[in-house]
Motif scaffolding. Sequence first.
Motif, short mmCIF file in Angstrom:
data_model
loop_
_atom_site.label_atom_id
_atom_site.label_comp_id
_atom_site.label_asym_id
_atom_site.label_seq_id
_atom_site.Cartn_x
_atom_site.Cartn_y
_atom_site.Cartn_z
N GLY A 108 0.87 -1.13 0.19
CA GLY A 108 0.05 0.11 0.01
C GLY A 108 0.71 1.34 0.07
O GLY A 108 1.85 1.27 0.79
N MET A 109 0.41 2.07 -0.88
CA MET A 109 1.29 3.36 -1.14
C MET A 109 0.62 4.61 -0.52
O MET A 109 -0.37 4.78 -0.78
CB MET A 109 1.86 3.32 -2.31
CG MET A 109 2.82 2.45 -2.82
SD MET A 109 4.14 2.37 -2.01
CE MET A 109 5.10 3.83 -2.53
N PHE A 110 1.65 5.43 0.36
CA PHE A 110 1.04 6.80 0.81
C PHE A 110 -0.48 6.81 1.12
O PHE A 110 -1.48 7.50 0.98
CB PHE A 110 1.06 7.71 -0.35
CG PHE A 110 2.41 7.80 -0.82
CD1 PHE A 110 3.52 8.68 0.09
CD2 PHE A 110 3.11 7.52 -2.08
CE1 PHE A 110 4.85 8.74 -0.45
CE2 PHE A 110 4.38 7.42 -2.43
CZ PHE A 110 5.28 8.01 -1.64
N TRP A 111 -0.73 5.77 2.06
CA TRP A 111 -2.40 5.62 2.74
C TRP A 111 -2.37 6.88 3.73
O TRP A 111 -1.36 7.19 4.44
CB TRP A 111 -2.35 4.18 3.40
CG TRP A 111 -2.80 3.12 2.54
CD1 TRP A 111 -2.27 3.16 1.03
CD2 TRP A 111 -3.39 2.00 2.59
NE1 TRP A 111 -2.66 2.35 0.37
CE2 TRP A 111 -3.17 1.42 1.49
CE3 TRP A 111 -3.62 1.36 3.70
CZ2 TRP A 111 -3.77 -0.07 1.21
CZ3 TRP A 111 -4.12 -0.04 3.83
CH2 TRP A 111 -4.33 -0.44 2.64
N LEU A 112 -3.43 7.18 3.80
CA LEU A 112 -3.77 8.48 4.60
C LEU A 112 -3.95 8.12 6.20
O LEU A 112 -4.81 7.28 6.62
CB LEU A 112 -5.04 9.39 4.43
CG LEU A 112 -4.82 10.11 2.98
CD1 LEU A 112 -6.11 10.64 2.80
CD2 LEU A 112 -3.78 11.12 3.40
N ARG A 113 -3.37 8.72 7.32
CA ARG A 113 -3.43 8.51 8.65
C ARG A 113 -4.74 8.59 9.03
O ARG A 113 -5.56 7.92 9.85
CB ARG A 113 -2.42 8.97 9.32
CG ARG A 113 -2.59 9.15 10.88
CD ARG A 113 -1.52 9.88 11.51
NE ARG A 113 -1.48 10.13 13.07
CZ ARG A 113 -0.60 10.55 13.79
NH1 ARG A 113 0.51 10.95 13.51
NH2 ARG A 113 -0.85 10.52 15.40
N LEU A 125 -7.52 -0.88 6.47
CA LEU A 125 -8.46 -1.30 5.36
C LEU A 125 -8.07 -0.64 3.89
O LEU A 125 -7.61 0.39 3.91
CB LEU A 125 -9.94 -0.95 5.67
CG LEU A 125 -10.43 -1.38 7.11
CD1 LEU A 125 -11.87 -0.74 6.99
CD2 LEU A 125 -10.46 -2.75 7.02
N GLY A 126 -8.12 -1.78 3.01
CA GLY A 126 -7.86 -1.47 1.58
C GLY A 126 -8.62 -2.53 0.62
O GLY A 126 -8.99 -3.46 1.18
N ARG A 127 -8.50 -1.91 -0.48
CA ARG A 127 -9.08 -2.93 -1.67
C ARG A 127 -8.17 -3.05 -2.85
O ARG A 127 -7.57 -1.76 -3.08
CB ARG A 127 -10.54 -2.59 -1.86
CG ARG A 127 -10.73 -1.02 -2.14
CD ARG A 127 -12.14 -0.81 -2.70
NE ARG A 127 -13.15 -1.12 -1.84
CZ ARG A 127 -13.68 -0.14 -0.90
NH1 ARG A 127 -13.38 1.03 -0.85
NH2 ARG A 127 -14.54 -0.33 0.22
N ASP A 136 -8.44 -6.42 5.34
CA ASP A 136 -8.14 -5.65 6.79
C ASP A 136 -6.70 -6.04 6.89
O ASP A 136 -6.23 -7.42 6.91
CB ASP A 136 -8.69 -6.11 7.81
CG ASP A 136 -8.30 -5.38 9.30
OD1 ASP A 136 -7.31 -4.58 9.01
OD2 ASP A 136 -8.85 -5.60 10.17
N PHE A 137 -5.47 -5.29 6.74
CA PHE A 137 -4.11 -5.56 6.85
C PHE A 137 -3.52 -5.45 8.03
O PHE A 137 -2.37 -5.23 8.25
CB PHE A 137 -3.33 -4.87 5.87
CG PHE A 137 -3.91 -5.05 4.34
CD1 PHE A 137 -3.29 -6.11 3.65
CD2 PHE A 137 -4.59 -4.50 3.64
CE1 PHE A 137 -3.50 -6.48 2.54
CE2 PHE A 137 -4.98 -4.64 2.12
CZ PHE A 137 -4.29 -5.69 1.58
N THR A 138 -4.20 -5.43 9.16
CA THR A 138 -3.90 -5.13 10.52
C THR A 138 -2.95 -6.21 11.08
O THR A 138 -1.92 -5.86 11.70
CB THR A 138 -5.07 -5.13 11.43
OG1 THR A 138 -4.38 -4.48 12.71
CG2 THR A 138 -5.54 -6.34 11.80
N MET A 238 -5.58 -0.15 -2.65
CA MET A 238 -5.82 1.36 -2.46
C MET A 238 -6.53 1.29 -0.99
O MET A 238 -7.21 0.29 -0.67
CB MET A 238 -7.08 1.80 -3.28
CG MET A 238 -6.33 1.92 -4.91
SD MET A 238 -7.84 2.29 -5.88
CE MET A 238 -8.88 0.85 -5.86
N GLN A 239 -6.29 2.46 -0.16
CA GLN A 239 -6.78 2.43 0.92
C GLN A 239 -8.15 2.49 1.10
O GLN A 239 -8.79 3.18 0.09
CB GLN A 239 -6.15 3.38 1.73
CG GLN A 239 -6.63 3.69 3.45
CD GLN A 239 -5.81 4.82 3.90
OE1 GLN A 239 -5.35 5.71 3.41
NE2 GLN A 239 -5.77 4.62 5.17
#
Length: 262
Positions: A108-113, A125-127, A136-138, A238-239
């Motif tokens: 995942g690239m540059f996901w928003l905090r 979370l991403g898709r 869920d990538f936790t 994508m997030q």
Amino acid sequence: MSDNLPWKTAILKVLTEQGEAMHYTDIAEVIVDQELREALGATPANSVNSIISLSIREDYDSPFYKAGRGLFGLKIHQSMAPSVDVPMGDAIEEADGESDNMIIQALGMFWLRQNVYWKSAPSILGRQQVGADTVDFTDQRGVYLLHDRRDVVYVGRSVDRGLGQRLFEHTQDRLNGRWDRFSWFGLCGVDDHGHLTRPLLSCDSNLIIHAFEAILIESLEPPQNRRRGDSLNAAEFMQARDPEIDRRQTRDLLQQVMAKLD
């Protein structure tokens, strides 16, 4: 309304209409855009790649051919396509599945905090693309980077603790006010049901070197690198915004309105 076609039928429809070879991720995007299927699963691009690769490998009369790395077309259009020299190594790798022998399975690239509802075990979370199921990538294991906008401020690893917990710790420690985005590179892949798979543990030093070279190129984007890391064939996600954030914002808004009415 979705046509809900079988995967192979949907792929054939897209390639027939296109009239030329396409990358499997682009095929998946067209299937989504044209609503050719109702159920996409968590990894629609991977599904397209697997179905075509399996057909080429096991069916002598397969309608598909490989035009290049990740590029597939229909044999009826092959005579009209430009000749592409596909290295033998690439052909073998593609036939076996593009990410089967890769260390980094997802990223995942540059996901928003701000799109994460932060708690001790947050949902990361991403898709894979619009319309795909959320993953869920936790519990992901691998390497992550913290960014201040696009500048990398910290590089860490999630080994004994999952990605979600490691990131949460950085909302509590000295780095708390120093990052607003994060990127991650995970050893766990994603199956069709959206569950994380086990990491690939057996690998040689060359694979490790190539993987980390690719990670640095992909994350830092140095200006002298004219292409993406050659060894980074992991599926990008994508997030997805945690719905708990919206629920809590709605609840807070209702509380404010009720307070004013009182």
